[in-house]
Scaffold this motif. Structure first.
Motif, PDB file in Angstrom:
ATOM      1  N   THR A  24       1.873 -27.166  74.347  1.00 44.41           N
ATOM      2  CA  THR A  24       1.198 -27.317  73.516  1.00 44.41           C
ATOM      3  C   THR A  24       0.287 -26.770  72.758  1.00 44.41           C
ATOM      4  O   THR A  24      -0.462 -26.387  71.696  1.00 44.41           O
ATOM      5  CB  THR A  24      -0.286 -28.170  74.610  1.00 44.41           C
ATOM      6  N   GLN A  25       0.058 -25.275  73.373  1.00 43.40           N
ATOM      7  CA  GLN A  25       0.437 -23.858  72.574  1.00 43.40           C
ATOM      8  C   GLN A  25       1.604 -23.696  72.321  1.00 43.40           C
ATOM      9  O   GLN A  25       0.840 -22.430  71.446  1.00 43.40           O
ATOM     10  CB  GLN A  25      -0.279 -22.694  73.845  1.00 43.40           C
ATOM     11  N   SER A  26       1.980 -24.224  71.899  1.00 40.38           N
ATOM     12  CA  SER A  26       3.480 -23.653  71.566  1.00 40.38           C
ATOM     13  C   SER A  26       3.687 -22.494  71.547  1.00 40.38           C
ATOM     14  O   SER A  26       4.811 -21.667  71.672  1.00 40.38           O
ATOM     15  CB  SER A  26       3.578 -23.483  69.831  1.00 40.38           C
ATOM     16  N   ILE A  27       3.887 -22.419  72.952  1.00 40.64           N
ATOM     17  CA  ILE A  27       4.522 -21.320  74.131  1.00 40.64           C
ATOM     18  C   ILE A  27       5.715 -21.356  74.383  1.00 40.64           C
ATOM     19  O   ILE A  27       5.499 -22.353  75.519  1.00 40.64           O
ATOM     20  CB  ILE A  27       3.395 -19.981  75.029  1.00 40.64           C
ATOM     21  N   THR A  28       7.345 -21.485  74.593  1.00 43.98           N
ATOM     22  CA  THR A  28       8.089 -21.127  74.971  1.00 43.98           C
ATOM     23  C   THR A  28       8.140 -20.902  76.167  1.00 43.98           C
ATOM     24  O   THR A  28       7.401 -19.885  77.259  1.00 43.98           O
ATOM     25  CB  THR A  28       9.100 -21.189  74.531  1.00 43.98           C
TER      26      THR A  28
END
Length: 156
Positions: A24-28
């Protein structure tokens, strides 16, 4: 951080939820590894934010708390506007109700004059979940409320 960071065991238990949180934080996964390595303070902040979110969810759902001490049982029903408390006091220094033997003594002697029941209501402060968390940090545990309901029915 409003509460406290989850333990390593709690993070392991919530591994998938943490992955979803990072998503959801766009952290892969690769970015997370990079953050931990090169920007540990940012990774620490993410761990703290996730911990607070988990605690907030748990505290919002908590309905009952129990805290056992050698001569006391503190039982709380966490209502919307206030906490309802039932306190069981054992006025027998030889009995430690945190032990199996002591708890059995209490069960067999509930109507003994050395067993006292108290009830009270307490308003929350402006931070209701903070109040609940403080009690947990002091040793209370979240329960389903069976013991609270038993004693509530017994004394009311």
């Amino acid at each position: 951080m409003k509460y406290r960071r989850l333990t390593k065991e709690q993070f392991e238990e919530l591994h998938q939820e943490f992955i979803n949180f990072l998503a959801t934080q766009s952290i892969t996964a690769d970015e997370w590894a990079e953050l931990k390595k090169n920007k540990p303070e940012v990774a620490e902040t993410e761990l703290d934010v996730f911990s607070d979110l988990v605690w907030e969810g748990v505290l919002n759902q908590a309905e009952y708390l129990e805290h056992f001490a050698p001569q006391h049982i503190y039982l709380f029903r966490l209502a919307e506007d206030e906490m309802h408390a039932i306190v069981v006091n054992v006025k027998n220094e030889a009995v430690d109700i945190t032990t199996k033997e002591g708890y059995n003594w209490l069960r067999e002697n509930l109507m003994d004059e050395r067993v006292e029941f108290l009830q009270a209501d307490k308003d929350y402060s402006e931070d209701k979940n903070g109040d609940k968390f403080k009690m947990i940090e002091q040793g209370a545990v979240i329960t389903k409320g069976e013991l609270y309901r038993y004693f509530d029915e017994l004394i009311n």
